[in-house]
Design an enzyme around this catalytic site. Structure first.
Site, PDB file in Angstrom:
ATOM      1  N   GLU A  70      35.285  14.931  33.056  1.00 52.28           N
ATOM      2  CA  GLU A  70      34.024  15.159  32.345  1.00 52.28           C
ATOM      3  C   GLU A  70      33.754  16.653  32.140  1.00 52.28           C
ATOM      4  OE1 GLU A  70      32.080  12.814  30.980  1.00 52.28           O
ATOM      5  OE2 GLU A  70      33.699  11.468  31.540  1.00 52.28           O
ATOM      6  N   HIS A  96      32.948  20.293  24.046  1.00 49.88           N
ATOM      7  CA  HIS A  96      31.723  19.908  23.328  1.00 49.88           C
ATOM      8  C   HIS A  96      30.740  21.071  23.217  1.00 49.88           C
ATOM      9  CE1 HIS A  96      32.177  15.412  22.843  1.00 49.88           C
ATOM     10  NE2 HIS A  96      33.266  15.771  23.466  1.00 49.88           N
ATOM     11  N   GLY A 140      29.233  28.801  19.488  1.00 51.42           N
ATOM     12  CA  GLY A 140      30.399  28.360  20.237  1.00 51.42           C
ATOM     13  C   GLY A 140      30.154  28.121  21.715  1.00 51.42           C
ATOM     14  N   ASP A 163      28.602  28.969  24.224  1.00 52.02           N
ATOM     15  CA  ASP A 163      27.413  29.738  24.591  1.00 52.02           C
ATOM     16  C   ASP A 163      26.512  29.024  25.591  1.00 52.02           C
ATOM     17  OD1 ASP A 163      26.564  27.684  22.998  1.00 52.02           O
ATOM     18  OD2 ASP A 163      25.442  28.927  21.565  1.00 52.02           O
ATOM     19  N   HIS A 217      43.765  15.326  27.000  1.00 48.79           N
ATOM     20  CA  HIS A 217      43.676  13.870  27.140  1.00 48.79           C
ATOM     21  C   HIS A 217      44.668  13.297  28.147  1.00 48.79           C
ATOM     22  CE1 HIS A 217      41.214  12.928  23.261  1.00 48.79           C
ATOM     23  NE2 HIS A 217      40.627  13.773  24.068  1.00 48.79           N
ATOM     24  N   ASP A 275      45.921   7.525  29.457  1.00 49.29           N
ATOM     25  CA  ASP A 275      47.335   7.301  29.811  1.00 49.29           C
ATOM     26  C   ASP A 275      47.376   6.675  31.193  1.00 49.29           C
ATOM     27  OD1 ASP A 275      47.047   9.359  31.671  1.00 49.29           O
ATOM     28  OD2 ASP A 275      48.570  10.661  30.787  1.00 49.29           O
ATOM     29  N   ASP A 304      50.505  15.617  33.223  1.00 46.64           N
ATOM     30  CA  ASP A 304      51.881  15.381  32.788  1.00 46.64           C
ATOM     31  C   ASP A 304      51.881  15.003  31.308  1.00 46.64           C
ATOM     32  OD1 ASP A 304      50.874  12.815  32.608  1.00 46.64           O
ATOM     33  OD2 ASP A 304      52.055  12.018  34.277  1.00 46.64           O
TER      34      ASP A 304
END
Ligand SMILES: *[C@@H]1O[C@H](CO)[C@@H](O)[C@H](O)[C@H]1NC(C)=O
Ligand SMILES: *[C@@H]1O[C@H](CO)[C@@H](O)[C@H](O)[C@H]1NC(C)=O
Length: 360
Positions: free
Chosen positions: A65, A72, A91, A93, A200, A218, A225
């Site tokens: 998270e 984000h 950006g 910030d 990810h 995954d 990995d």
């Protein structure tokens, strides 16, 4: 905030940070050393978040998270909007935390409110800016993952921000054209978009299908990995939750979640070769992630005004114990390879019963 106001803001920033303390190597309380005395505070933050945010230095849910939050916050930056005379966001910030009531209501930010509320008290307690804290926590988190990266960290972002405009965070239901255009506006090439998606490999979904929160992308969500880059290329046939939701594509393995954006980027001619390249080159995967995260973490910020506190980020301690494989029960015939220039590597399948991913 108007364009004119932005410039006033930038001038203030220069005035208050005109003399960054580029002094000799500093020894901090407790004996640890860092390049700049002003970085010492980050050792205190480090100890606190390793113990109390990341459960003693784990690579788990809070790391996933926290890493998501770095993106984000930072991607709320659009030179294109500035060119149109509108405010395009500054950006990385901290605005997603400072103005969480506005930014977490953006559809693409669904669910990030949880980690924001968990992180905020740490930033306030240590009197560091929200923008710095968000990027620091993401970098420390990744260093906890087996095979993890050591993302550079620069400190000194102002604690004052304006809310980012909506619609700047790409969504899993977006087309490749849309994603590459938005990311291109923020300064990222198609290869760099893939490099950012290395994240990810230690990530999970919560809100695309809200009936199965924490479903990973995954089979090894706590290892940094390349399994993600293998498994996203497998044929999909399973909906792990309540069907196929917006932004979701069929999964190859029970208990695993596939975002439509990952499915498409893995198979698009513009991104497929970078995607496949990490399967046989973990060192390149790590170094490209460090480089692109360094770039992302100061998006919209003036780097010359920041202090390099990278040496506070821990060196990842746990090495990977295996190279990428096909999940048990699968063969190369199940791979939908899309890189024309290079054949898909000759991976073998894990032994034993068909791989399923246990719920986290
Ligand atoms: C940063 O701003 C928030 C309000 O947005 C405030 O709660 C926090 O104390 C500020 N931190 C610092 C270091 O000034
Ligand atoms: C799955 O469940 C969620 C929450 O109840 C709902 O919003 C969504 O529409 C459902 N999706 C499908 C494909 O049925």
């Amino acid at each position: 905030m108007s364009f004119k106001a932005l410039f006033t803001f930038a001038t203030l920033a220069v005035a208050s940070l005109a003399a960054p303390s580029h002094t000799k190597r500093a020894t901090c309380a407790g004996g640890r050393t860092t390049a700049h005395a002003s970085c010492c505070v980050w050792f205190d933050v480090l100890d606190d978040i390793q113990e109390n945010l990341f459960d003693g230095g784990e690579c788990g849910e809070e790391v996933h998270e926290s890493l998501r939050l770095t993106f984000h916050d930072a991607i709320g930056f659009s030179p294109k909007l500035f060119l149109q005379g509108k405010f395009g966001g500054l950006g990385a910030d901290g605005s997603i935390m400072a103005h969480s009531e506005i930014e977490t209501a953006f559809p693409a930010n669904l669910g990030v409110d949880e980690i924001i509320e968990v992180q905020r008290p740490f930033a306030i307690k240590h009197k560091v800016s929200f923008g710095d804290f968000i990027q620091f926590a993401g970098a420390v988190g990744v260093s906890n993952c087996a095979g993890g990266a050591r993302i550079p960290f620069h400190a000194g972002r102002l604690n004052v921000s304006s809310p980012s405009p909506d619609l700047l965070v790409p969504e899993p239901s977006d087309s490749v054209d849309t994603i590459l255009a938005r990311m291109g506006d923020a300064g990222f090439s198609p290869n760099e978009v893939v490099d950012l998606l290395i994240s990810h490999t230690v990530a999970a979904q919560d809100n695309v299908d809200p009936t199965i929160p924490g479903t990973p992308f995954d089979s090894t969500p706590n290892s940094f990995d390349a399994q993600f880059f293998v498994e996203t290329l497998l044929k999909g046939s399973i909906a792990p939750g309540n069907g196929t939701n917006r932004g979701q594509s069929l999964s190859p393995i029970p208990g695993e979640f596939r975002l439509t954006s990952d499915f498409l980027l893995a198979r698009d001619a513009r991104t497929a070769c970078e995607w496949q390249s990490f399967i046989t080159d973990h060192a390149s995967m790590v170094s490209k992630f460090e480089k692109v995260m360094d770039k992302m973490s100061t998006l919209g910020q003036i780097r010359a005004l920041l202090t390099d506190c990278s040496d506070v980020i821990p060196v990842p301690k746990v090495a990977l114990t295996k190279t990428p494989t096909l999940p048990a029960g699968r063969s190369l015939a199940d791979i939908e390879s899309a890189c024309r220039a290079t054949p898909f590597p000759a991976l073998t399948a894990d032994p034993g019963p068909v791989t399923t991913v246990p719920p986290v």
